[in-house]
Scaffold this motif. Structure first.
Motif, PDB file in Angstrom:
ATOM      1  N   VAL A  23     -15.367  68.835  -4.880  1.00  0.00           N
ATOM      2  CA  VAL A  23     -16.716  67.750  -4.756  1.00  0.00           C
ATOM      3  C   VAL A  23     -16.102  67.158  -6.309  1.00  0.00           C
ATOM      4  O   VAL A  23     -15.406  67.868  -7.244  1.00  0.00           O
ATOM      5  N   THR A  24     -15.884  65.905  -6.122  1.00  0.00           N
ATOM      6  CA  THR A  24     -15.278  64.081  -7.289  1.00  0.00           C
ATOM      7  C   THR A  24     -16.248  64.018  -7.545  1.00  0.00           C
ATOM      8  O   THR A  24     -16.529  63.522  -6.351  1.00  0.00           O
ATOM      9  N   LEU A  25     -15.541  63.663  -8.673  1.00  0.00           N
ATOM     10  CA  LEU A  25     -16.420  62.728 -10.053  1.00  0.00           C
ATOM     11  C   LEU A  25     -15.478  61.360  -9.405  1.00  0.00           C
ATOM     12  O   LEU A  25     -14.697  61.255 -10.213  1.00  0.00           O
ATOM     13  N   LEU A  26     -16.165  60.042  -8.859  1.00  0.00           N
ATOM     14  CA  LEU A  26     -15.417  59.207  -8.807  1.00  0.00           C
ATOM     15  C   LEU A  26     -15.977  57.872  -9.829  1.00  0.00           C
ATOM     16  O   LEU A  26     -17.528  57.352  -9.459  1.00  0.00           O
ATOM     17  N   GLN A  27     -15.228  56.456  -9.164  1.00  0.00           N
ATOM     18  CA  GLN A  27     -16.043  55.417  -9.740  1.00  0.00           C
ATOM     19  C   GLN A  27     -16.039  54.288  -8.958  1.00  0.00           C
ATOM     20  O   GLN A  27     -14.648  54.593  -8.313  1.00  0.00           O
ATOM     21  N   MET A  28     -16.041  53.288  -8.750  1.00  0.00           N
ATOM     22  CA  MET A  28     -16.276  52.262  -8.020  1.00  0.00           C
ATOM     23  C   MET A  28     -14.601  51.226  -8.164  1.00  0.00           C
ATOM     24  O   MET A  28     -14.358  51.563  -9.476  1.00  0.00           O
ATOM     25  N   ASP A  29     -14.014  51.171  -7.124  1.00  0.00           N
ATOM     26  CA  ASP A  29     -12.673  50.372  -7.292  1.00  0.00           C
ATOM     27  C   ASP A  29     -12.842  48.844  -6.867  1.00  0.00           C
ATOM     28  O   ASP A  29     -14.013  48.339  -6.146  1.00  0.00           O
ATOM     29  N   LYS A  30     -13.090  48.378  -7.982  1.00  0.00           N
ATOM     30  CA  LYS A  30     -12.791  46.608  -8.055  1.00  0.00           C
ATOM     31  C   LYS A  30     -11.897  45.148  -7.701  1.00  0.00           C
ATOM     32  O   LYS A  30     -12.440  44.160  -8.035  1.00  0.00           O
ATOM     33  N   SER A  31     -10.850  46.425  -7.382  1.00  0.00           N
ATOM     34  CA  SER A  31      -9.866  45.497  -7.109  1.00  0.00           C
ATOM     35  C   SER A  31      -9.822  44.794  -5.711  1.00  0.00           C
ATOM     36  O   SER A  31      -8.657  44.128  -5.266  1.00  0.00           O
ATOM     37  N   GLY A  32      -9.772  46.332  -4.997  1.00  0.00           N
ATOM     38  CA  GLY A  32      -9.764  45.684  -3.334  1.00  0.00           C
ATOM     39  C   GLY A  32      -7.947  46.214  -2.936  1.00  0.00           C
ATOM     40  O   GLY A  32      -6.863  46.731  -4.759  1.00  0.00           O
ATOM     41  N   VAL A  33      -7.126  45.747  -2.487  1.00  0.00           N
ATOM     42  CA  VAL A  33      -5.503  46.016  -2.162  1.00  0.00           C
ATOM     43  C   VAL A  33      -4.380  44.660  -3.285  1.00  0.00           C
ATOM     44  O   VAL A  33      -5.499  44.144  -4.077  1.00  0.00           O
ATOM     45  N   VAL A  34      -4.301  45.361  -4.137  1.00  0.00           N
ATOM     46  CA  VAL A  34      -3.346  44.884  -4.693  1.00  0.00           C
ATOM     47  C   VAL A  34      -1.926  45.247  -4.643  1.00  0.00           C
ATOM     48  O   VAL A  34      -0.948  46.501  -4.286  1.00  0.00           O
ATOM     49  N   THR A  35      -1.020  44.491  -5.219  1.00  0.00           N
ATOM     50  CA  THR A  35       0.632  44.132  -4.954  1.00  0.00           C
ATOM     51  C   THR A  35       1.525  44.352  -6.302  1.00  0.00           C
ATOM     52  O   THR A  35       1.096  43.827  -6.753  1.00  0.00           O
ATOM     53  N   ASP A  36       2.343  44.480  -5.984  1.00  0.00           N
ATOM     54  CA  ASP A  36       3.586  44.401  -7.031  1.00  0.00           C
ATOM     55  C   ASP A  36       2.892  45.289  -8.555  1.00  0.00           C
ATOM     56  O   ASP A  36       2.264  46.111  -7.822  1.00  0.00           O
ATOM     57  N   GLU A  37       3.082  44.304  -9.545  1.00  0.00           N
ATOM     58  CA  GLU A  37       2.777  45.184 -10.959  1.00  0.00           C
ATOM     59  C   GLU A  37       1.147  45.781 -10.845  1.00  0.00           C
ATOM     60  O   GLU A  37       1.108  46.356 -11.506  1.00  0.00           O
ATOM     61  N   ASN A  38       0.447  44.773 -10.722  1.00  0.00           N
ATOM     62  CA  ASN A  38      -0.526  44.607 -10.574  1.00  0.00           C
ATOM     63  C   ASN A  38      -0.807  46.401 -10.081  1.00  0.00           C
ATOM     64  O   ASN A  38      -2.018  46.437  -9.564  1.00  0.00           O
ATOM     65  N   ALA A  39      -0.456  46.983  -9.216  1.00  0.00           N
ATOM     66  CA  ALA A  39      -0.935  47.917  -8.589  1.00  0.00           C
ATOM     67  C   ALA A  39      -0.067  49.237  -9.379  1.00  0.00           C
ATOM     68  O   ALA A  39      -0.664  50.826  -9.256  1.00  0.00           O
ATOM     69  N   ASN A  40       0.331  49.029 -10.398  1.00  0.00           N
ATOM     70  CA  ASN A  40       0.827  50.510 -11.503  1.00  0.00           C
ATOM     71  C   ASN A  40      -0.128  51.012 -12.335  1.00  0.00           C
ATOM     72  O   ASN A  40       0.104  52.713 -12.799  1.00  0.00           O
ATOM     73  N   GLY A  41      -1.733  50.312 -12.010  1.00  0.00           N
ATOM     74  CA  GLY A  41      -2.365  51.265 -13.465  1.00  0.00           C
ATOM     75  C   GLY A  41      -2.902  52.289 -12.697  1.00  0.00           C
ATOM     76  O   GLY A  41      -3.269  52.415 -11.147  1.00  0.00           O
TER      77      GLY A  41
END
Length: 300
Positions: free
Chosen positions: A282-300
């Motif tokens: 059972v896990t608490l999640l949040q909505m992802d607002k970015s969708g697919v990301v590539t390169d340095e933007n995917a490091n977060g």
């Protein structure tokens, strides 16, 4: 070609009466680290990934090669390290995430410069409907429909809610969940089901989450037929509602259940569902607002 990263979110589709058309992206991720190589190699680092038999059998590579071929390109050899937080066959969009990552892999290494609309059309053609593909691509909360000519979609304002997912240990294949659905609905039932879906969309758009929660739990399209396939379906809905949830629905085809709760209260629902079902994740999640990301933007 230089090294890069692709990150694709999980997604929950249907959201009750939004059958095959409504989905939201969630902050569990499939991640690919991609580097140029003389020959194909793939490393996998997650218990949520299927056993790797060979590169040629890898679904992400198959999708990428198919996309490249459509554009008259050959997919160059890569070294790929794959990690995933998304459980397989649990109704959290694992196949959509793999499809989107394959499309983006071909797009990057072959320099295809695909538009968002082209990616959505490709993904929907492979998946069969856009309810998981669209949020995996674009993030947020999306309602979409595929036609013979195009995919029409609307991104609603992201609801200010917490998301609790209750994941059982056993998988449920989408085909099994599809097979229990009727081939047709009587006119009166279809009209009522459509009305529930319409009110759900309107309540989400207006920020009336209490009403949205009630509509989520009044689906007539699929949940009445699938609930017997979902362990503890009624228990989870009752326990979550008792502790403040707006509503709970089957995530995708199941067997995961998803509950939406007021912002900041999801942890309370998690603790009570965990106490009721200690064998569940059972896990608490949040909505992802970015969708697919590539390169340095995917490091977060």
């Amino acid at each position: 070609m230089t090294s890069f990263k692709i990150r694709v979110p999980a997604s929950s589709a249907n959201i009750g009466p939004g059958f095959d058309s409504m989905g939201m992206a969630l902050n569990l991720y499939l991640t690919l680290d991609v580097s140029p190589a003389d020959e194909w190699t793939i490393e996998q680092h997650s218990p949520h990934l299927p056993e790797l038999a060979s590169v040629d059998d890898h679904y992400i590579v198959q999708v990428a090669r198919d996309v490249a071929t459509r554009w008259g390109k050959a997919l160059p050899a890569c070294h790929i390290t794959v990690r995933s937080d998304i459980p397989l066959a649990r109704g959290l969009g694992s196949s959509a995430a793999a499809i989107v990552s394959g499309i983006e892999l071909a797009n990057q290494v072959c320099g295809l410069s695909l538009t968002r609309e082209q990616k959505l059309e490709l993904g929907t053609a492979i998946e069969g409907h856009p309810d998981n593909i669209a949020p995996a691509l674009m993030g947020g909360f999306i309602i979409a429909i595929g036609t013979d000519r195009t995919i029409d979609w609307v991104q609603l304002p992201s609801p200010e809610v917490d998301v609790v997912v209750s994941i059982p240990g056993d998988a449920l294949e989408t085909k099994t969940a599809r097979n229990v659905l009727p081939g047709a609905y009587p006119m009166e039932r279809a009209a009522s089901a459509s009305a529930v879906s319409n009110v759900l969309v309107a309540s989400l758009a207006s920020g009336d989450y209490e009403l949205a929660g009630r509509m989520m739990e009044r689906d007539l399209f699929h949940e009445p037929y699938r609930k017997d396939l979902i362990p503890h379906y009624d228990d989870i809905r009752t326990e979550a509602k008792k502790h403040g949830a707006y509503g709970s629905v089957i995530s995708g085809a199941g067997p995961t259940m998803m509950s939406l709760t007021p912002k900041g209260t999801g942890g309370v629902v998690v603790s009570h569902v965990e106490a009721l079902l200690p064998d569940y994740q059972v896990t608490l999640l949040q909505m992802d607002k970015s969708g697919v990301v590539t390169d340095e933007n995917a490091n977060g």
